[in-house]
Enzyme design. Structure first.
Site, PDB file in Angstrom:
ATOM      1  N   GLU A 238       0.811  -1.227   0.000  1.00  0.00           N
ATOM      2  CA  GLU A 238       0.000   0.000   0.000  1.00  0.00           C
ATOM      3  C   GLU A 238       0.842   1.274   0.000  1.00  0.00           C
ATOM      4  O   GLU A 238       0.633   2.167   0.814  1.00  0.00           O
ATOM      5  CB  GLU A 238      -0.973  -0.031   1.180  1.00  0.00           C
ATOM      6  CG  GLU A 238      -1.907  -1.221   1.123  1.00  0.00           C
ATOM      7  CD  GLU A 238      -2.791  -1.359   2.350  1.00  0.00           C
ATOM      8  OE1 GLU A 238      -2.756  -0.477   3.229  1.00  0.00           O
ATOM      9  OE2 GLU A 238      -3.516  -2.374   2.437  1.00  0.00           O
TER      10      GLU A 238
ATOM     11  N   GLU B 231      -6.408 -10.544  -1.338  1.00  0.00           N
ATOM     12  CA  GLU B 231      -7.171 -10.352  -0.101  1.00  0.00           C
ATOM     13  C   GLU B 231      -8.667 -10.281  -0.405  1.00  0.00           C
ATOM     14  O   GLU B 231      -9.371  -9.395   0.079  1.00  0.00           O
ATOM     15  CB  GLU B 231      -6.696  -9.089   0.628  1.00  0.00           C
ATOM     16  CG  GLU B 231      -5.210  -9.104   0.961  1.00  0.00           C
ATOM     17  CD  GLU B 231      -4.742  -7.864   1.722  1.00  0.00           C
ATOM     18  OE1 GLU B 231      -5.593  -7.168   2.330  1.00  0.00           O
ATOM     19  OE2 GLU B 231      -3.523  -7.587   1.712  1.00  0.00           O
TER      20      GLU B 231
END
Length: 342
Positions: A168, A273
């Site tokens: 991220e 995810e």
């Protein structure tokens, strides 16, 4: 969730060699047939993974551990390999939970993933500070990054097969996030992290992982980042698109476009995810920004008494829609991981 996933696998009836075009071909299994496991349904197509917590890896959660072993052939850790858990203080490592996780995956014959080495969340403040609480120098933070990566990756060399090296690092507009790592080291912190991980285990696959890459600006930023890294000789193997999705976002077309754009950079794509939220959005935006907070309101939990069949059916259709896209890109996708067992 398990019952829904097994029914989902049975409803799809996917086996290697079934081709999906613009419209998904769905073959319904007979009602009295035993549904295939998720890993068997996609054998020869891509790995099907799951994220586990320490209760499952240790066996305390017997049902969760059983489901993970029976249904999946790849495993990721929820938290036990994040910096704050495994390296909470300078020179202090706590390997107990991480060792249990790796042993769990190996015993089950799974492809074991490490998550995550460099992230702006769940990293102790001391990593970025000197002894007086002031910002540490670039050289100091680089040295701490290298020491941490060599310790963690080196401990599991040859056992953890792939690592989410950087997590991220992009803002929603596609620029690099103003993270503590970037402020301390500079824009090249990502390249350094990958190189350190490759030093520690040259045989491990190395990934960049992020959420909401279906947004055009963030997707463009990810494509540009991967191209820069590859041009610089950085050993990146795949990009993880997290797919924390809702029933209506992103569209199948957005997922399709994103996977194609990432694959065009020359790396593989991992769905890392996957989950689908059936509740109303609590905050603006999409994805998995863990710093966001929302006040609890009854309107955010309309299914407190149970999920209606109509929503359960919509959820199953949504999974089928997404997996049709994944199958279309089977040549680019190496793994699809659910976040998590429950």
């Amino acid at each position: 969730m398990v019952r829904a996933l097994i029914a989902f696998a049975a409803a799809l009836g996917i086996v290697a060699g079934v081709r999906f075009g613009a419209a998904a071909a769905v073959r319904i299994a007979p009602r009295d047939a035993d549904p295939p496991t998720l890993r068997d349904a996609y054998h020869g197509t891509f790995l099907v993974g799951v994220a586990v917590n320490d209760a499952q890896a240790s066996g305390r959660d017997t049902a969760g551990a059983r489901i993970a072993r029976e249904q999946f052939n790849s495993v990721s850790p929820e938290n036990v390999l994040k910096w704050e858990r495994v390296h909470p203080h300078p020179g202090v490592y706590d390997w107990a939970a991480a060792d249990r996780y790796v042993a769990f995956g190996q015993r089950a014959g799974m492809f074991v993933i490490g998550h995550t080495l460099v992230w702006h969340q769940q990293t102790p403040r001391w990593v970025f500070e000197d002894g007086a609480g002031r910002p540490a120098s670039r050289d100091t933070v680089l040295a701490r990054m290298r020491e941490h990566i060599h310790a963690v990756v080196g401990r599991y060399r040859g056992r953890v097969r792939g690592w989410d090296v950087v997590n991220e690092a992009l803002a929603d507009d596609g620029s690099l996030r103003d993270s503590p790592w970037r402020r301390a080291i500079g824009d090249d912190f990502i390249a350094y992290a990958f190189r350190y991980a490759h030093e520690a285990d040259p045989g491990a696959e190395l990934y960049y992982n992020d959420y909401a890459l279906e947004g055009p600006a963030k997707r463009a930023g990810a494509v540009a980042l991967v191209r820069r890294l590859r041009a610089a000789g950085v050993p990146i193997v795949a990009v993880g698109t997290q797919e924390h999705d809702a029933l209506a976002w992103p569209t199948a077309a957005q997922v399709d476009t994103t996977i194609a754009a990432l694959a065009a950079t020359g790396v593989r794509v991992n769905v890392t995810e996957l989950d689908i939220d059936v509740l109303p959005a609590a905050t603006a935006g999409h994805g998995a920004e863990v710093s966001l907070r929302a006040e609890r309101r009854d309107a955010l939990d309309p299914f407190a008494a149970g999920l209606p069949d109509s929503v359960q059916h919509a959820l199953a259709r949504r999974y089928a829609e997404l997996f049709a896209v994944f199958l279309k890109h089977r040549d680019a996708i190496a793994r699809v991981t659910f976040w998590n067992v429950t």
